[in-house]
Design an enzyme around this catalytic site. Structure first.
Site, PDB file in Angstrom:
ATOM      1  N   TYR A 162       0.840  -1.166   0.069  1.00  0.00           N
ATOM      2  CA  TYR A 162      -0.122  -0.143   0.076  1.00  0.00           C
ATOM      3  C   TYR A 162       0.811   1.269   0.017  1.00  0.00           C
ATOM      4  O   TYR A 162       0.514   2.314   0.613  1.00  0.00           O
ATOM      5  CB  TYR A 162      -1.022  -0.040   1.211  1.00  0.00           C
ATOM      6  N   LYS A 213       5.591 -14.373   2.216  1.00  0.00           N
ATOM      7  CA  LYS A 213       5.204 -15.233   1.007  1.00  0.00           C
ATOM      8  C   LYS A 213       6.497 -15.131   0.127  1.00  0.00           C
ATOM      9  O   LYS A 213       6.687 -14.821  -0.930  1.00  0.00           O
ATOM     10  CB  LYS A 213       4.412 -14.460   0.479  1.00  0.00           C
ATOM     11  N   ASP A 246      -0.733 -17.866   2.941  1.00  0.00           N
ATOM     12  CA  ASP A 246      -1.677 -18.785   2.655  1.00  0.00           C
ATOM     13  C   ASP A 246      -1.984 -19.864   3.668  1.00  0.00           C
ATOM     14  O   ASP A 246      -2.895 -20.235   4.256  1.00  0.00           O
ATOM     15  CB  ASP A 246      -1.531 -19.474   1.257  1.00  0.00           C
ATOM     16  N   ASP A 270      -3.821  -6.947   6.823  1.00  0.00           N
ATOM     17  CA  ASP A 270      -5.184  -6.369   6.506  1.00  0.00           C
ATOM     18  C   ASP A 270      -5.918  -7.431   6.548  1.00  0.00           C
ATOM     19  O   ASP A 270      -7.031  -7.380   7.076  1.00  0.00           O
ATOM     20  CB  ASP A 270      -5.171  -5.382   5.289  1.00  0.00           C
ATOM     21  N   ASP A 274      -8.962  -9.054   9.414  1.00  0.00           N
ATOM     22  CA  ASP A 274     -10.428  -9.341   9.350  1.00  0.00           C
ATOM     23  C   ASP A 274     -10.679 -10.763   9.412  1.00  0.00           C
ATOM     24  O   ASP A 274     -11.833 -10.938   9.997  1.00  0.00           O
ATOM     25  CB  ASP A 274     -10.872  -9.004   7.636  1.00  0.00           C
TER      26      ASP A 274
HETATM   27 MG    MG Z   1      -9.264  -4.004   6.186  1.00  0.00          MG
END
Ligand code: MG
Ligand code: NAI
Length: 379
Positions: A162, A213, A246, A270, A274
């Site tokens: 980001y 990763k 993963d 991120d 969640d």
């Molecule tokens: Mg989020």
């Protein structure tokens, strides 16, 4: 304000939450209040009420909130979410208490970059997301009970996927290009790794799992692995393991008790946070702290949910995520007793079954708020 020097990293954490620079205790804390969009103003208004109640209960400090109208409404009227001198305005405060940004008639990348990232990205490089199954909340994992999933996810908050680098060319043509360049820097990885190790060191299990990763992403993620292993040598009392992102989703779901402190990149954390919030029972209860460990800028505290257009204006939003966020803010300010009292009152309220519809209850936002304030007074 002059930047405050970082505490030497190999010095044991001097206070319980592992934060890098000690807070300065004050009689009055100045908080920038930015409810912003959708249910944001409603949950932040509830949060302000409980913070005043707990400050009164402790009796050692006051909290002075300054309401700022930075929002999608401001953007639609003036073309900008924030005034030009917004960082100077924020610097006059001890912390930022933030609701959510996002409106149905503004593209999400405009609202996110216009307000939330404009505030957080320059200084607040650590995003801290705690999880726990609260009393009265049911985890979709049937074997979990209240208190389980006691995780602290540390998300790199300023670079990575980001970073905002990239562009578009050949617009509208068949071979149009869009790039989103992931940026990892040695400085950026080292500082977030040190912060994550400090948090891990301050928690009873002293265990850090870092997520990567580096099989498919053979440049930036390999640098990430190398720098984390270097930093690990400064924290010999913290045990560490690593996971590919993963496989991490599988471990979080099937072996959640094996995790404690988790470090991941901006994008990976991120998504994983969640998942963590969903495993803990609801997105309406989860908090986030955007931390500047150097305390050069005030840090920003917000529930993880968004502006929830579908329930805006109905008075039924769950304020628990914002209350837990307020606990994080009080801890960051050094008011640990107030934070503990507020968390206890929230847990009692949930255990007594006073909860909003998303948790299967019948109460509205103000009823939950009143119940928490009542329990703060009684504790
Ligand atoms: Mg989020
Ligand atoms: P959302 O979190 O706003 O809503 C997802 C679902 O969860 C909805 O059904 C909503 O009613 C429910 N929900 C969320 N918070 C709740 C609460 N406190 N109490 C009860 N139910 C709650 O996510 P969505 O719908 O993807 O995004 C809506 C807008 O919010 C978008 O513009 C998005 O960009 C923005 N957003 C902003 C964030 C922020 O400011 N940090 C974070 C996530 C989304």
């Amino acid at each position: 304000m002059a930047p405050i020097a970082m505490r030497p990293v190999n010095e044991p954490a001097a206070f319980p939450d592992g934060y890098a620079v000690r807070p300065e205790r004050k009689n009055t804390y100045k908080i920038a209040q930015i409810g912003a969009d959708g249910i944001g103003p409603e949950v932040i208004n509830a949060g302000v009420q409980v913070v005043h109640a707990v400050a009164k209960k402790v009796g050692m400090f006051k909290v002075d909130f300054t309401e700022l109208d930075w929002s999608s409404d401001r953007y639609k009227k003036s073309g900008s979410y924030v005034p030009a001198d917004y960082l100077d305005i924020l610097k006059q405060h001890d912390a930022i208490f933030f609701g959510a940004v996002g409106a149905p008639d503004v593209p999400d990348h405009i609202s996110l970059w216009g307000l939330r990232l404009a505030i957080c990205q320059p200084y607040m490089y650590a995003n801290v997301r705690r999880t726990k199954v609260l009393p009265g909340t049911t985890s979709p994992l049937s074997n979990l009970k209240p208190g389980d999933l006691d995780w602290c996810i540390i998300r790199e908050n300023s670079e990575g996927e980001y970073a905002g680098h990239g562009g578009r060319s050949h617009r509208g043509l068949e071979h149009e290009i869009g790039t989103e360049v992931t940026i990892f820097t040695r400085t950026g990885i080292r500082r977030i790794a040190r912060y994550a190790f400090q948090v891990a060191q301050s928690r009873p299990r002293k265990h850090l799992t870092y997520v990567t990763k580096s099989n498919a992403m053979r440049n930036g993620m390999v640098l990430w692995d190398e720098v984390i292993k270097e930093v690990a040598k400064e924290f010999p009392d913290v045990t560490m393991d690593s996971m590919l992102v993963d496989a991490m989703t599988v471990r979080m779901t099937l072996d959640p008790q094996s995790l404690d402190t988790i470090l991941a990149t901006n994008l990976h954390a991120d998504i994983l946070s969640d998942l963590a919030a969903a495993l803990a029972g609801s997105i309406g209860i989860a908090p986030t702290a955007n931390i500047d460990p150097s305390r050069t800028m005030p840090s920003m505290f917000e529930p993880i949910h968004g502006s929830a257009f579908d329930i805006t204006g109905m008075g039924i939003s769950n304020p628990v995520g914002t209350f837990w966020t307020a606990c994080e803010m009080l801890d960051w300010l050094g008011e640990h007793e107030a934070s503990k009292i507020l968390m206890k009152a929230v847990e009692q309220t949930c255990a007594d079954g006073i909860k909003t519809r998303d948790l299967g209850g019948k109460a509205d936002t103000q009823e939950v708020t009143d119940a928490v304030i009542e329990r703060i007074r009684a504790l």
